[in-house]
Design a protein around this motif. Structure first.
Motif, PDB file in Angstrom:
ATOM      1  N   ARG A 262     -11.769  -1.557  -1.248  1.00 27.29           N
ATOM      2  CA  ARG A 262     -11.513  -1.980   0.137  1.00 27.29           C
ATOM      3  C   ARG A 262     -10.969  -3.399   0.158  1.00 27.29           C
ATOM      4  O   ARG A 262     -10.633  -3.913   1.215  1.00 27.29           O
ATOM      5  CB  ARG A 262     -12.808  -1.942   0.954  1.00 27.29           C
ATOM      6  CG  ARG A 262     -13.172  -0.554   1.460  1.00 27.29           C
ATOM      7  CD  ARG A 262     -14.188  -0.651   2.590  1.00 27.29           C
ATOM      8  NE  ARG A 262     -13.657  -1.351   3.746  1.00 27.29           N
ATOM      9  CZ  ARG A 262     -14.348  -1.670   4.832  1.00 27.29           C
ATOM     10  NH1 ARG A 262     -15.610  -1.349   4.899  1.00 27.29           N
ATOM     11  NH2 ARG A 262     -13.789  -2.312   5.842  1.00 27.29           N
TER      12      ARG A 262
ATOM     13  N   LEU B  32      -8.571  -6.575  -0.144  1.00 27.17           N
ATOM     14  CA  LEU B  32      -7.152  -6.797   0.110  1.00 27.17           C
ATOM     15  C   LEU B  32      -6.599  -7.847  -0.843  1.00 27.17           C
ATOM     16  O   LEU B  32      -5.386  -8.010  -0.962  1.00 27.17           O
ATOM     17  CB  LEU B  32      -6.951  -7.270   1.552  1.00 27.17           C
ATOM     18  CG  LEU B  32      -7.481  -6.307   2.626  1.00 27.17           C
ATOM     19  CD1 LEU B  32      -7.342  -6.941   4.006  1.00 27.17           C
ATOM     20  CD2 LEU B  32      -6.738  -4.986   2.570  1.00 27.17           C
ATOM     21  N   MET B  33      -7.485  -8.578  -1.527  1.00 26.38           N
ATOM     22  CA  MET B  33      -7.066  -9.621  -2.453  1.00 26.38           C
ATOM     23  C   MET B  33      -7.834  -9.393  -3.742  1.00 26.38           C
ATOM     24  O   MET B  33      -9.066  -9.477  -3.747  1.00 26.38           O
ATOM     25  CB  MET B  33      -7.384 -10.994  -1.855  1.00 26.38           C
ATOM     26  CG  MET B  33      -6.722 -12.134  -2.557  1.00 26.38           C
ATOM     27  SD  MET B  33      -6.504 -13.545  -1.418  1.00 26.38           S
ATOM     28  CE  MET B  33      -8.212 -13.952  -1.071  1.00 26.38           C
TER      29      MET B  33
ATOM     30  N   TYR C  28       6.887 -16.674   3.406  1.00 31.84           N
ATOM     31  CA  TYR C  28       6.070 -17.838   3.759  1.00 31.84           C
ATOM     32  C   TYR C  28       5.480 -18.516   2.521  1.00 31.84           C
ATOM     33  O   TYR C  28       4.759 -19.508   2.645  1.00 31.84           O
ATOM     34  CB  TYR C  28       4.960 -17.449   4.734  1.00 31.84           C
ATOM     35  CG  TYR C  28       5.448 -17.392   6.172  1.00 31.84           C
ATOM     36  CD1 TYR C  28       5.487 -18.541   6.960  1.00 31.84           C
ATOM     37  CD2 TYR C  28       5.890 -16.201   6.734  1.00 31.84           C
ATOM     38  CE1 TYR C  28       5.941 -18.500   8.265  1.00 31.84           C
ATOM     39  CE2 TYR C  28       6.357 -16.147   8.042  1.00 31.84           C
ATOM     40  CZ  TYR C  28       6.373 -17.307   8.801  1.00 31.84           C
ATOM     41  OH  TYR C  28       6.837 -17.266  10.088  1.00 31.84           O
TER      42      TYR C  28
ATOM     43  N   ARG D  40       0.629  -4.036   3.966  1.00 26.06           N
ATOM     44  CA  ARG D  40       1.550  -3.002   4.444  1.00 26.06           C
ATOM     45  C   ARG D  40       2.951  -3.297   3.932  1.00 26.06           C
ATOM     46  O   ARG D  40       3.340  -4.467   3.781  1.00 26.06           O
ATOM     47  CB  ARG D  40       1.546  -2.973   5.972  1.00 26.06           C
ATOM     48  CG  ARG D  40       0.211  -2.515   6.566  1.00 26.06           C
ATOM     49  CD  ARG D  40       0.079  -1.017   6.565  1.00 26.06           C
ATOM     50  NE  ARG D  40       0.968  -0.452   7.534  1.00 26.06           N
ATOM     51  CZ  ARG D  40       0.635  -0.176   8.805  1.00 26.06           C
ATOM     52  NH1 ARG D  40      -0.600  -0.361   9.212  1.00 26.06           N
ATOM     53  NH2 ARG D  40       1.501   0.320   9.638  1.00 26.06           N
TER      54      ARG D  40
ATOM     55  N   LEU E  14      -2.161  -9.381  -3.471  1.00 27.48           N
ATOM     56  CA  LEU E  14      -2.469  -9.090  -2.071  1.00 27.48           C
ATOM     57  C   LEU E  14      -2.015  -7.665  -1.796  1.00 27.48           C
ATOM     58  O   LEU E  14      -0.870  -7.313  -2.094  1.00 27.48           O
ATOM     59  CB  LEU E  14      -1.697 -10.022  -1.137  1.00 27.48           C
ATOM     60  CG  LEU E  14      -1.889 -11.521  -1.317  1.00 27.48           C
ATOM     61  CD1 LEU E  14      -1.000 -12.271  -0.321  1.00 27.48           C
ATOM     62  CD2 LEU E  14      -3.351 -11.894  -1.120  1.00 27.48           C
ATOM     63  N   LEU E  15      -2.909  -6.848  -1.244  1.00 27.29           N
ATOM     64  CA  LEU E  15      -2.573  -5.470  -0.927  1.00 27.29           C
ATOM     65  C   LEU E  15      -2.246  -5.390   0.559  1.00 27.29           C
ATOM     66  O   LEU E  15      -3.139  -5.513   1.404  1.00 27.29           O
ATOM     67  CB  LEU E  15      -3.758  -4.571  -1.273  1.00 27.29           C
ATOM     68  CG  LEU E  15      -3.545  -3.074  -1.132  1.00 27.29           C
ATOM     69  CD1 LEU E  15      -2.416  -2.605  -2.041  1.00 27.29           C
ATOM     70  CD2 LEU E  15      -4.832  -2.326  -1.475  1.00 27.29           C
TER      71      LEU E  15
ATOM     72  N   ARG F 232      -3.410 -13.117  -8.865  1.00 30.03           N
ATOM     73  CA  ARG F 232      -4.103 -12.244  -7.920  1.00 30.03           C
ATOM     74  C   ARG F 232      -3.048 -11.455  -7.145  1.00 30.03           C
ATOM     75  O   ARG F 232      -1.897 -11.883  -7.037  1.00 30.03           O
ATOM     76  CB  ARG F 232      -4.987 -13.038  -6.966  1.00 30.03           C
ATOM     77  CG  ARG F 232      -4.208 -14.006  -6.119  1.00 30.03           C
ATOM     78  CD  ARG F 232      -5.120 -14.808  -5.205  1.00 30.03           C
ATOM     79  NE  ARG F 232      -4.292 -15.613  -4.317  1.00 30.03           N
ATOM     80  CZ  ARG F 232      -4.759 -16.394  -3.348  1.00 30.03           C
ATOM     81  NH1 ARG F 232      -6.054 -16.475  -3.147  1.00 30.03           N
ATOM     82  NH2 ARG F 232      -3.945 -17.083  -2.574  1.00 30.03           N
TER      83      ARG F 232
ATOM     84  N   LYS G 159       0.850  -1.196   0.000  1.00 30.32           N
ATOM     85  CA  LYS G 159       0.000   0.000   0.000  1.00 30.32           C
ATOM     86  C   LYS G 159       0.878   1.235   0.000  1.00 30.32           C
ATOM     87  O   LYS G 159       2.009   1.196   0.485  1.00 30.32           O
ATOM     88  CB  LYS G 159      -0.834   0.049   1.282  1.00 30.32           C
ATOM     89  CG  LYS G 159      -1.855  -1.021   1.422  1.00 30.32           C
ATOM     90  CD  LYS G 159      -2.567  -0.903   2.779  1.00 30.32           C
ATOM     91  CE  LYS G 159      -3.490  -2.102   2.967  1.00 30.32           C
ATOM     92  NZ  LYS G 159      -4.254  -2.034   4.214  1.00 30.32           N
TER      93      LYS G 159
ATOM     94  N   GLN H 249       3.140 -17.433   0.564  1.00 28.45           N
ATOM     95  CA  GLN H 249       1.752 -17.094   0.251  1.00 28.45           C
ATOM     96  C   GLN H 249       1.688 -16.236  -1.010  1.00 28.45           C
ATOM     97  O   GLN H 249       0.668 -16.186  -1.675  1.00 28.45           O
ATOM     98  CB  GLN H 249       1.118 -16.357   1.430  1.00 28.45           C
ATOM     99  CG  GLN H 249       0.071 -17.167   2.152  1.00 28.45           C
ATOM    100  CD  GLN H 249       0.579 -18.506   2.611  1.00 28.45           C
ATOM    101  OE1 GLN H 249       1.672 -18.624   3.147  1.00 28.45           O
ATOM    102  NE2 GLN H 249      -0.196 -19.542   2.384  1.00 28.45           N
TER     103      GLN H 249
ATOM    104  N   VAL I  88       7.032 -10.789   4.379  1.00 30.84           N
ATOM    105  CA  VAL I  88       6.455 -11.871   5.179  1.00 30.84           C
ATOM    106  C   VAL I  88       5.648 -12.806   4.270  1.00 30.84           C
ATOM    107  O   VAL I  88       5.843 -14.026   4.276  1.00 30.84           O
ATOM    108  CB  VAL I  88       5.560 -11.313   6.305  1.00 30.84           C
ATOM    109  CG1 VAL I  88       4.943 -12.450   7.115  1.00 30.84           C
ATOM    110  CG2 VAL I  88       6.357 -10.381   7.216  1.00 30.84           C
ATOM    111  N   TYR I  89       4.742 -12.226   3.473  1.00 21.99           N
ATOM    112  CA  TYR I  89       3.914 -13.059   2.592  1.00 21.99           C
ATOM    113  C   TYR I  89       4.765 -13.795   1.562  1.00 21.99           C
ATOM    114  O   TYR I  89       4.461 -14.930   1.192  1.00 21.99           O
ATOM    115  CB  TYR I  89       2.832 -12.211   1.904  1.00 21.99           C
ATOM    116  CG  TYR I  89       1.702 -11.872   2.841  1.00 21.99           C
ATOM    117  CD1 TYR I  89       0.662 -12.763   3.068  1.00 21.99           C
ATOM    118  CD2 TYR I  89       1.689 -10.669   3.546  1.00 21.99           C
ATOM    119  CE1 TYR I  89      -0.360 -12.482   3.955  1.00 21.99           C
ATOM    120  CE2 TYR I  89       0.670 -10.372   4.443  1.00 21.99           C
ATOM    121  CZ  TYR I  89      -0.351 -11.284   4.643  1.00 21.99           C
ATOM    122  OH  TYR I  89      -1.359 -11.011   5.533  1.00 21.99           O
TER     123      TYR I  89
ATOM    124  N   ASP J  15       4.914  -5.917   5.472  1.00 23.15           N
ATOM    125  CA  ASP J  15       4.367  -7.277   5.399  1.00 23.15           C
ATOM    126  C   ASP J  15       4.656  -7.967   4.067  1.00 23.15           C
ATOM    127  O   ASP J  15       4.480  -9.187   3.955  1.00 23.15           O
ATOM    128  CB  ASP J  15       2.856  -7.254   5.662  1.00 23.15           C
ATOM    129  CG  ASP J  15       2.529  -6.867   7.102  1.00 23.15           C
ATOM    130  OD1 ASP J  15       3.439  -6.927   7.954  1.00 23.15           O
ATOM    131  OD2 ASP J  15       1.379  -6.489   7.363  1.00 23.15           O
TER     132      ASP J  15
END
Lengths: 215, 215
Positions: B35, B37-38, B62, B52, B49-50, B47, B8, B64, B58-59, B55
């Protein structure tokens, strides 16, 4: 000069109202165009620092502010040496364990050992799962923790729940509460000990208008 | 299904543009009312992922998300196991030591031993002062780090500087840079190793439009 650390965001309006009742007018912080981080009170006797929620206990612990208003969740998470003076009653929310509504988990103890738990509050989460004697792998996230279970990265989250709307929108349910949180008035311990009146007078006047939970 | 983690904020618009050039249209993320997040790509093959800034690694670490775009500052601070694939050239800023302009300090080594340094990036700051062999007390703040020297809590700060306007407005000057930061394309190491073509194809197409610093 008395300095007060106030948190940006959801707690600010009520925090300013409490200090106004105690004779310190920080309404300047609420003006939409305000970019200032340090704002004098209308009377010129005090000033407010406008900081992030997590930073309020830092400024108070280091004595840069003698008083501050911050959520109990932040106090629990950061464990800094500040004195808790009053429960101000507003900003109520719960620190909860939440899982996918479609999962079979209905209590925290249902979670499998070594499962992953995502949280902004990994300190609180660690203490909770330690007390439960359930070893989990904590993943620290800075925001949007609900994405943890949605993406499959974690089985559960530990997060603040106010209305529950964010959980519901994301197909999650809260299954257990760690604790209830409200805004607290905190103080610098040494400043309070050395105070010859003015700090205690502010605390006393705020206490008169504070409406702690359950009262 | 390829999943991409995007930060973001300031990096988002350029990040979406780079993936668009690689054939993945995540323009839905930029709609003002979004709004979600995916968000699926227009083609349905991927796809986003929106999340911070902090983060994104992190995604990706892992698994993801197989790919992500994040500032080099975040990679340095969080030290997670992600593969750096490309310097995307945008989002340029410096991680700098700054002090009050009115202080006499003009290099980091001018700072007194055991002085206090406030930062959101205490990991980067610790490594820098360790290498300088200068012991300092680091104070972790979540935001508005410039208040550190203003309130007298710290002698210096370590923070990201883009235009320098925030420093100037607060009477501070940058005296030394830790490193230059730009947006980076990062990947999940195992996903890249097991990739039989599609991930590398995206990386190659983004590389064609990437404009690394200095080129």
């Amino acid at each position: 000069m008395i300095t007060v650390a106030l948190a940006k965001g959801a707690l600010l309006k009520d925090s300013v109202a409490r200090f106004a009742a105690a004779g310190l007018d920080f309404a300047g912080l609420l003006e939409p165009g305000n970019r200032q981080l340090m704002v004098p009170s209308a009377c010129g006797q005090a000033r407010a620092l406008l900081v992030r929620n997590a930073d309020v206990p830092v400024y108070v612990a280091y004595g840069q502010a003698q008083l501050g208003v911050v959520g109990y969740d932040v106090i629990r998470e950061h464990q800094l040496p500040v004195a808790q003076l009053l429960d101000l009653g507003f900003g109520g929310c719960r620190m909860s364990v939440a899982v996918k509504a479609s999962s079979g988990y209905r209590r925290a103890s249902d979670l499998p050992a070594h499962c992953r738990v995502a949280s902004k509050f990994t300190g609180c989460a660690q203490a909770f799962f330690d007390a439960l004697d359930l070893p989990v792998e904590l993943i620290h996230l800075a925001g949007s923790v609900e994405l943890g279970p949605i993406t499959g990265m974690s089985e559960a989250i530990v997060d603040l729940v106010a209305t529950g709307r964010t959980l519901e929108e994301n197909g999650l349910i809260a299954i257990e509460d760690l604790f209830h949180s409200t805004a607290r008035l905190v103080g610098h311990p040494l400043a309070l000990r050395l105070d010859d009146g003015p700090l205690q007078a502010i605390v006393d006047r705020i206490a008169l208008v504070a409406t702690p939970r359950g009262s």
